[in-house]
Write an enzyme that holds these catalytic residues in place. Structure first.
Site, PDB file in Angstrom:
ATOM      1  N   SER A  19       0.857  -1.106   0.028  1.00 23.02           N
ATOM      2  CA  SER A  19      -0.043   0.086   0.085  1.00 23.02           C
ATOM      3  C   SER A  19       0.737   1.114  -0.071  1.00 23.02           C
ATOM      4  O   SER A  19       0.382   2.197  -0.667  1.00 23.02           O
ATOM      5  CB  SER A  19      -0.965  -0.038   1.194  1.00 23.02           C
ATOM      6  OG  SER A  19      -2.046  -0.981   0.935  1.00 23.02           O
ATOM      7  N   ALA A  78       6.464  -0.857   3.430  1.00 18.92           N
ATOM      8  CA  ALA A  78       5.369  -1.177   4.330  1.00 18.92           C
ATOM      9  C   ALA A  78       5.899  -1.744   5.549  1.00 18.92           C
ATOM     10  O   ALA A  78       5.247  -1.542   6.554  1.00 18.92           O
ATOM     11  CB  ALA A  78       4.454  -2.309   3.659  1.00 18.92           C
ATOM     12  N   GLY A 108       3.653   0.168   8.454  1.00 20.06           N
ATOM     13  CA  GLY A 108       3.650  -0.377   9.491  1.00 20.06           C
ATOM     14  C   GLY A 108       4.989  -0.713  10.523  1.00 20.06           C
ATOM     15  O   GLY A 108       6.038  -0.792   9.511  1.00 20.06           O
ATOM     16  N   ASN A 140       7.456  -7.198  11.734  1.00 17.56           N
ATOM     17  CA  ASN A 140       6.535  -6.183  11.271  1.00 17.56           C
ATOM     18  C   ASN A 140       5.203  -6.554  11.570  1.00 17.56           C
ATOM     19  O   ASN A 140       5.141  -7.681  12.301  1.00 17.56           O
ATOM     20  CB  ASN A 140       6.655  -6.089   9.717  1.00 17.56           C
ATOM     21  CG  ASN A 140       5.971  -6.951   9.059  1.00 17.56           C
ATOM     22  OD1 ASN A 140       6.168  -8.302   9.201  1.00 17.56           O
ATOM     23  ND2 ASN A 140       5.093  -6.738   8.211  1.00 17.56           N
ATOM     24  N   CYS A 187       2.500  -7.774  10.780  1.00 22.17           N
ATOM     25  CA  CYS A 187       1.820  -8.912  10.155  1.00 22.17           C
ATOM     26  C   CYS A 187       2.671 -10.136  10.358  1.00 22.17           C
ATOM     27  O   CYS A 187       2.307 -11.411   9.895  1.00 22.17           O
ATOM     28  CB  CYS A 187       1.160  -8.801   8.943  1.00 22.17           C
ATOM     29  SG  CYS A 187      -0.242  -7.689   8.905  1.00 22.17           S
ATOM     30  N   GLU A 222       5.087 -11.060   8.324  1.00 24.34           N
ATOM     31  CA  GLU A 222       5.660 -11.712   7.469  1.00 24.34           C
ATOM     32  C   GLU A 222       7.329 -11.290   7.208  1.00 24.34           C
ATOM     33  O   GLU A 222       8.095 -12.066   6.719  1.00 24.34           O
ATOM     34  CB  GLU A 222       5.052 -11.366   5.946  1.00 24.34           C
ATOM     35  CG  GLU A 222       5.246  -9.997   5.515  1.00 24.34           C
ATOM     36  CD  GLU A 222       4.006  -9.256   6.104  1.00 24.34           C
ATOM     37  OE1 GLU A 222       3.523  -8.074   5.395  1.00 24.34           O
ATOM     38  OE2 GLU A 222       3.578  -9.414   7.224  1.00 24.34           O
ATOM     39  N   PRO A 273      -0.114 -11.021   4.034  1.00 18.50           N
ATOM     40  CA  PRO A 273      -1.466 -11.182   4.186  1.00 18.50           C
ATOM     41  C   PRO A 273      -2.067 -10.754   2.862  1.00 18.50           C
ATOM     42  O   PRO A 273      -3.409 -11.208   2.618  1.00 18.50           O
ATOM     43  CB  PRO A 273      -1.775 -10.286   5.381  1.00 18.50           C
ATOM     44  CG  PRO A 273      -0.782  -9.413   5.386  1.00 18.50           C
ATOM     45  CD  PRO A 273       0.436 -10.087   5.066  1.00 18.50           C
ATOM     46  N   THR A 274      -1.766  -9.579   2.015  1.00 16.16           N
ATOM     47  CA  THR A 274      -2.243  -9.055   0.938  1.00 16.16           C
ATOM     48  C   THR A 274      -3.756  -8.889   0.954  1.00 16.16           C
ATOM     49  O   THR A 274      -4.474  -9.251   0.209  1.00 16.16           O
ATOM     50  CB  THR A 274      -1.993  -9.819  -0.444  1.00 16.16           C
ATOM     51  OG1 THR A 274      -2.728 -11.129  -0.267  1.00 16.16           O
ATOM     52  CG2 THR A 274      -0.764 -10.308  -0.514  1.00 16.16           C
ATOM     53  N   THR A 315      -5.712  -5.359   1.425  1.00 17.42           N
ATOM     54  CA  THR A 315      -6.275  -4.709   0.388  1.00 17.42           C
ATOM     55  C   THR A 315      -5.527  -4.718  -0.818  1.00 17.42           C
ATOM     56  O   THR A 315      -6.213  -4.233  -1.920  1.00 17.42           O
ATOM     57  CB  THR A 315      -5.784  -2.991   0.873  1.00 17.42           C
ATOM     58  OG1 THR A 315      -6.140  -2.906   2.375  1.00 17.42           O
ATOM     59  CG2 THR A 315      -6.376  -1.943   0.186  1.00 17.42           C
ATOM     60  N   ILE A 316      -4.296  -5.037  -1.071  1.00 12.92           N
ATOM     61  CA  ILE A 316      -3.832  -5.145  -2.474  1.00 12.92           C
ATOM     62  C   ILE A 316      -4.410  -6.391  -3.184  1.00 12.92           C
ATOM     63  O   ILE A 316      -4.591  -6.354  -4.481  1.00 12.92           O
ATOM     64  CB  ILE A 316      -2.339  -5.206  -2.718  1.00 12.92           C
ATOM     65  CG1 ILE A 316      -1.596  -6.424  -1.766  1.00 12.92           C
ATOM     66  CG2 ILE A 316      -1.585  -3.839  -2.078  1.00 12.92           C
ATOM     67  CD1 ILE A 316      -0.313  -6.457  -2.305  1.00 12.92           C
TER      68      ILE A 316
END
Length: 857
Positions: free
Chosen positions: A136, A181, A213, A457, A459, A461, A657-658, A660-661
């Protein structure tokens, strides 16, 4: 490519307009959901000059020159027409692909102008064709300066000049974007100095402002009661976490409606770990108490008010519970519900003064509500960091030592198994804390000589050194599926190479929230390429998410992508040099690459220096032998090229997690996860909902051999017809008999495709107040009732509404569909039971096993 005009309008379930942008332009093949996400989340809303002029640069091709506002041309326009926002997807594709190409040219990534133009064209195409999307912050920030000349004073960021490798403070807020991100930031046990606690909140604010984030491990902070240098005692870890939580909650990520994202990690041996584990669980319990208490208070206090006023007892006696039996009864009921006595007496006093109603706000459980805003811990994901030693202590039911941060002495001993149970219970209550497996994480660390991996981060990942950043992109796997169901491996590898280069260029062009993060991110150049839509790919292939063949495909795809990305990174290292931190970590990184390769070749017993052996690529269960061959070949190339040249990047891929994209790419499923449900309602930060229907089901039915007629019946059962035409009981004819004209019926029909329930299409916001008053005879008080059921008021029974609802909106489940073979149900299993009556869902273990199949790559 064909483009189309569209209007973007996001409504709440009752029809209230939350967001509206008319006359936008998107690729013709995009769904309305993708168009809405682009418009609401990613279009720049303001500050774009309507007249632009190119800025000549002698060392850059003319078509790559950046643009600035054309002041002379703007002066000729009316004031209100000089600046505005983005309206077309073409603009956003151009500003991102153009900026990557511009900085790639500056950094020497292209041999010729033709190469640069091909690079620009391919990325415009992949964005428009929904083949790939970056994280994002790239959509928010990248290209605002290059494409539009948007600028502002520096915000405390730093960058490293690629020409000489030295760090400089950014004088511009936008010239170098913040495209990353994922950040990991270190924090020291210091209150106000650089790198300390209060400094971290400032650095976090810089990241949140531009849509990124951040995560930190706070285990260096001393525990509650540990000595301070001034002779006092520390207030402890939790007191500072609450400050950071409130600060994050005050900032809208990316300057729009996205929430700030942060991760808080604490080691399992910290003296305050027990309080940390229970933190969010206890805060959730506070919310429950606030909601229940506020509603009880509202009910009982107004009942007391009515008892004072709506009585036959006259004069002062009406306010005396000894003489007003009704008042006495309500006061007793309020006391039994433990309403505070001062509130009871205050209401009686208000009634005596002539008030007829008391406003006592009843709170609710919405995550954006006042109840959640009141409690702590709502703006971060929390994780505990566990080691293999701790897990062995759990298995053996041994004591576990919590150690002081300042002295290293044992502050307390607790039962390891009891502590583990507390983690499980807290996560069951509130979904936090998560668990990070410290030993395994560091066993796969490519740069251990440079320090440990302590945190992640938000999430989880991205896991690497403190004070580094990672920028992400995800490939949409469904765009690589051929008509015959096979995967286009060559295109997948080509896209992987190109996006590895985009992410690498993004490291070079970026600015960072501190000098240390700028220097370390430049030094290690970590990237985060991943994939989206795995669940849809498996469903389209007629495979269940919880299947050995599905897991084998997922592992093979991950191996192809990561192996190809590392091979590309090694190729870049041969031309531009390895990342500066490679030499010191060469042996460790090549060991990790060898372990990846062994997992691809099925030789996990030969893996070096791993406490836990990974799962091998399951070649026997992979239905396409080409995937296995490509995966092994990719890792062969990665290792041989890495041994020869080193690598340009310390990491290249993540399991992201993807969210919004994924929506902007029209993905039916997110990253590695299965579908949440066949029909989903995504609540947006800032308000409004999307109704998202899995579009892969028809393709899966075709793959499984169903004819068109049977597939249509199955789909109608699941998602309905999206119309009330020919619906039982409630249809155009029965509605017309109740006064509905064609224009009103048309408004209802337009609302049905996005409705959770047909009743949401029969609201005052859809029908219009004039129609509700003049035709249906409803007064203002009735229209204002949030529980108003217009269909019931029109005389339709619950059975009528249910039957029409299934016709228009479907059951939202595949279960019970006419003609669907029972053995095929597993193909459509989701993370949750689907619809009102669905019973099937995937086990938690199915997701864990999928993660285990993918993570060795």
């Amino acid at each position: 490519m064909a483009f189309r005009a569209a209007d973007s309008e996001i409504r709440s379930p009752d029809g209230t307009i939350i967001f509206q942008q008319l006359g936008i332009e998107v690729p013709a093949a995009w769904s309305q959901v993708a168009a809405d996400v682009l418009a609401q989340k990613y279009f720049r809303r303001a500050g774009i000059a309507r007249r632009l002029v190119r800025v000549a640069e002698s060392d850059v091709p003319q078509w790559l020159w950046r643009s600035v506002p054309d002041e002379a041309a703007l002066a000729a326009l009316p004031d209100d027409q000089r600046f505005g926002g983005e309206q077309s997807a073409r603009e956003i594709f151009h500003r991102m692909a153009g900026t990557w190409t511009y900085w790639g040219w500056k950094g020497g990534y292209f041999d010729s102008e033709d190469d640069a133009l091909s690079f620009y064209d391919e990325h415009c195409w992949m964005l428009a064709a929904q083949i790939c999307a970056p994280n994002s912050p790239q959509w928010f920030n990248t290209g605002l300066h290059w494409a539009y000349g948007i600028d502002g004073p520096g915000q405390g960021h730093w960058f490293v000049d690629h020409r000489d490798g030295t760090a400089h403070p950014s004088e511009s807020a936008y010239e170098r974007p913040q495209p990353h991100a994922c950040f990991i930031q270190g924090v020291t046990d210091d209150l106000v100095n650089e790198g300390g606690i209060m400094d971290l909140w400032v650095r976090e604010a810089r990241l949140f402002k531009y849509g990124s984030g951040t995560g930190s491990n706070f285990s260096s902070l001393r525990g509650e009661g540990e000595k301070l240098s001034g002779g006092g005692r520390s207030s402890g870890l939790m007191s500072f976490l609450k400050i950071g939580d409130r600060a994050a909650g005050a900032i809208k990520s990316g300057g729009t409606t996205r929430r700030a994202a942060k991760m808080v990690t604490v080691d399992i041996d910290h003296p305050d770990i027990e309080a940390f584990i229970s933190w969010k669980m206890l805060e959730e319990q506070k919310v429950a108490a606030l909601v229940a208490g506020s509603r009880l208070a509202n009910r009982h206090l107004n009942a007391i008010m009515r008892a004072c006023l709506d009585t036959d007892v006259e004069g002062d006696a009406a306010f005396d519970p000894r003489r007003n039996a009704g008042l006495r009864r309500e006061i007793v009921a309020a006391r039994q519900s433990e309403i505070p006595e001062n509130y009871i007496q205050r209401v009686v006093q208000f009634a005596r003064q002539g008030y007829r109603h008391i406003e006592f706000p009843a709170l609710d459980l919405d995550w954006e509500s006042e109840a959640y805003a009141t409690v702590a811990g709502q703006n971060a994901n929390n994780s505990v960091r566990v080691t293999d030693d701790f897990l062995r202590a759990v298995e053996a039911d041994h004591e576990w030592s919590l150690t002081e941060r300042t002295t290293g002495k044992v502050a307390k001993q607790v039962s390891a198994s009891v502590l583990w149970d507390r983690v499980a219970e807290a996560a069951w209550h509130s979904a936090d804390p998560g668990v990070q497996f410290d030993t395994t994480i560091n066993d796969w660390h490519t740069c251990p000589v440079s320090g440990r991996i302590n945190a992640s981060n938000p999430c989880s990942e991205y896991m690497f050194l403190d004070d580094t950043a990672c920028n992400l992109a995800s490939l949409n796997l469904m765009r690589f599926r051929r008509a015959d169901g096979t995967l286009d491996v060559e295109s997948l590898e080509h896209a992987t190479r190109l996006w590895t280069i985009v992410l690498e260029i993004s490291v070079m062009m970026a600015q960072y929230p501190s000098r240390r993060i700028a220097e370390l991110s430049y030094r290690y150049r970590t990237l985060g390429l991943g994939y989206a839509n795995l669940g849809a790919l498996l469903m389209a292939s007629g495979l269940g998410y919880d299947s050995a063949r599905g897991r084998a495909i997922a592992g093979a795809v991950a191996a192809i992508m990561t192996g190809t990305a590392y091979a590309t990174s090694a190729e870049m290292a041969g031309l531009m040099g390895a990342f500066p931190g490679f030499a010191a970590n060469r042996d460790a990184m090549l060991r990790v690459i060898r372990n990846h390769r062994r997992a691809a070749h099925g030789d996990v017993d030969a893996c070096e220096d791993l406490a836990i052996a990974p799962l091998a690529l399951d070649a026997a269960n992979c239905p396409d032998a080409r995937l296995v061959a490509a995966a092994r070949s990719a890792w062969d190339r990665a290792l041989s090229a890495g041994e020869l040249h080193g690598f340009r990047n310390a990491q290249v891929s993540v399991v992201a997690p993807t969210g919004t994209i994924g929506l902007v790419m029209d993905c039916d499923t997110t990253g590695i996860e299965p579908d949440f449900a066949l029909v989903k309602f995504k609540k947006l930060s800032g308000g409004g909902y999307f109704k998202i229907i899995n579009q892969t089901v028809p393709l899966a039915l075709e793959t499984l051999g169903y004819d068109n007629a049977t597939a249509a019946r199955i789909m109608s059962h699941a998602v309905g017809h999206g119309t009330l035409v020919d619906a039982p009981a409630i249809n155009h004819e029965t509605l017309a008999s109740r006064g509905f004209d064609d224009a009103t019926l048309d408004r209802v029909e337009k609302a049905l495709p996005t409705a959770f329930d047909i009743r949401f299409a029969f609201s005052r916001y859809t029908l219009g107040d004039a129609f509700c008053r003049d035709v249906l005879g409803l007064d203002d008080r009735t229209l204002a009732d949030p529980h108003l059921d217009l269909l019931a008021r029109l005389g339709f029974s619950a059975r009528d509404i249910a039957a029409a609802n299934i016709h228009a909106c479907g059951t939202m489940s595949i279960e019970g569909a006419p003609g669907l073979a029972r053995e095929h149900l597993a193909v459509f299993d989701c993370a949750n039971p689907c619809g009102r009556d669905g019973t099937r869902f995937l086990s938690a273990e199915s997701h864990i096993r999928m993660m285990a199949s993918v993570q060795p790559f």
